[in-house]
Design a protein around this motif. Sequence first.
Motif, short mmCIF file in Angstrom:
data_model
loop_
_atom_site.label_atom_id
_atom_site.label_comp_id
_atom_site.label_asym_id
_atom_site.label_seq_id
_atom_site.Cartn_x
_atom_site.Cartn_y
_atom_site.Cartn_z
N ILE A 1 -16.00 -13.03 11.94
CA ILE A 1 -16.67 -14.24 12.42
C ILE A 1 -15.86 -14.88 13.53
CG2 ILE A 1 -17.40 -16.58 11.79
CD1 ILE A 1 -18.00 -15.49 8.98
N LEU A 2 -14.54 -14.91 13.35
CA LEU A 2 -13.66 -15.49 14.36
C LEU A 2 -13.69 -14.66 15.64
CD1 LEU A 2 -11.60 -17.68 15.02
CD2 LEU A 2 -9.82 -16.24 14.01
N LEU A 3 -13.67 -13.34 15.49
CA LEU A 3 -13.74 -12.46 16.67
C LEU A 3 -15.05 -12.69 17.43
CD1 LEU A 3 -12.39 -9.06 15.27
CD2 LEU A 3 -11.19 -10.67 16.75
N GLU A 4 -16.13 -12.85 16.70
CA GLU A 4 -17.43 -13.07 17.34
C GLU A 4 -17.45 -14.38 18.12
OE1 GLU A 4 -19.95 -12.73 13.96
OE2 GLU A 4 -20.23 -10.55 14.18
N LYS A 5 -16.78 -15.40 17.62
CA LYS A 5 -16.70 -16.68 18.34
C LYS A 5 -15.95 -16.51 19.66
CE LYS A 5 -16.95 -19.77 14.33
NZ LYS A 5 -16.23 -20.77 13.49
N TYR A 6 -14.85 -15.75 19.62
CA TYR A 6 -14.10 -15.50 20.85
C TYR A 6 -14.92 -14.66 21.82
CZ TYR A 6 -9.58 -17.57 19.71
OH TYR A 6 -8.56 -18.46 19.46
N SER A 7 -15.62 -13.69 21.30
CA SER A 7 -16.45 -12.83 22.14
C SER A 7 -17.55 -13.62 22.83
CB SER A 7 -17.05 -11.70 21.30
OG SER A 7 -17.85 -10.85 22.09
N GLN A 8 -18.11 -14.61 22.14
CA GLN A 8 -19.16 -15.45 22.71
C GLN A 8 -18.60 -16.43 23.74
OE1 GLN A 8 -20.85 -17.21 19.20
NE2 GLN A 8 -21.74 -15.27 18.48
N SER A 9 -17.33 -16.82 23.57
CA SER A 9 -16.72 -17.81 24.46
C SER A 9 -16.05 -17.19 25.68
CB SER A 9 -15.70 -18.65 23.68
OG SER A 9 -16.29 -19.33 22.60
#
Length: 314
Positions: free
Chosen positions: A51-59
């Motif tokens: 979930i944290l990786l996905e947030k970084y990927s979106q940002s």
Amino acid sequence: MKQIAVLMSTYNGENYVGEQLDSILQQTFNSKEYTLDVFCRDDNSNDGTLILLEKYSQSFECVHILENSGISFGVRGSFYSLLASVDADFYFFCDQDDVWKDDKIKKFLEKFSQVNTDIPGGVYSDLMLVDAKNNSLHKTMSKIQKWPNNEDRSLALFLFQTRVTGAAFAVNRKARDKVVTIGSSRFKNVLMHDSILALIARSYNNLFYLSEPLVNYRQHGNNVLGAMPQRHTIFDIHFKVKHYRRLFNDLRLVWEVIGDDPIPIENRRLIEGALELSKTKNFGLRVKSILRNYKAVWSNYNVRHTLLLLFFFN
């Protein structure tokens, strides 16, 4: 422009991975000459890492997540998948729980100017040990391991004692292209992804060292591999022989990927002599192999370890 790929394999690292990604995204280097992308592969974490990786990927457009298809590969297989999936000029390996110094990539790229780009090569640095909260322990990897500053880090040393830690290691495209030919199934059985790549680069005398610690190497209870040296008594024959089998397996794979490449003659003789012993089952023939290759190979090693190979390795 030259492409930099930072490869990160994650597993249950939600407590640390954000700090590591921040340290990568804050790197200082010439963005007019290089692009930087971070490629993450999560090995089926059961916490909030993905979930944290996905947030970084979106940002951040430069942060990418590789599909894992619900399969756990382990650290070797996961890094192999990253290597095989990513095209770049430079590959930086990255642990999920460390913190990079702001100028790590910049200084690595400066050192890469000494690396021959036409053959497999790499750069590695020392590391600073820190606790779980990123507080310095005031000791470097080289100090805790008692590695002399003036030691000869030739292939003879790397054959049985790697000095490279993946968290502070980067390779060029030629090294990557060599190692992916091993194939995923065999790569899962290597000693570690960093050690076999270092052995390949060292075989070409194309591996360079930065004595400055450019990574904060976090020490905590969940490390896959920590900085503290493993202690085994001289009587722990089973462990030592098992370890030698892994080393010789890696060396056979290195010999295979080198093929007919013109590596330095002393390195070719060293590898050939070591592999000759590993393939010899008869005690008398092992004695002859050691004597025949003593100058090229076994004069570089402690007599105790040579005797262990002579009497117990088969």
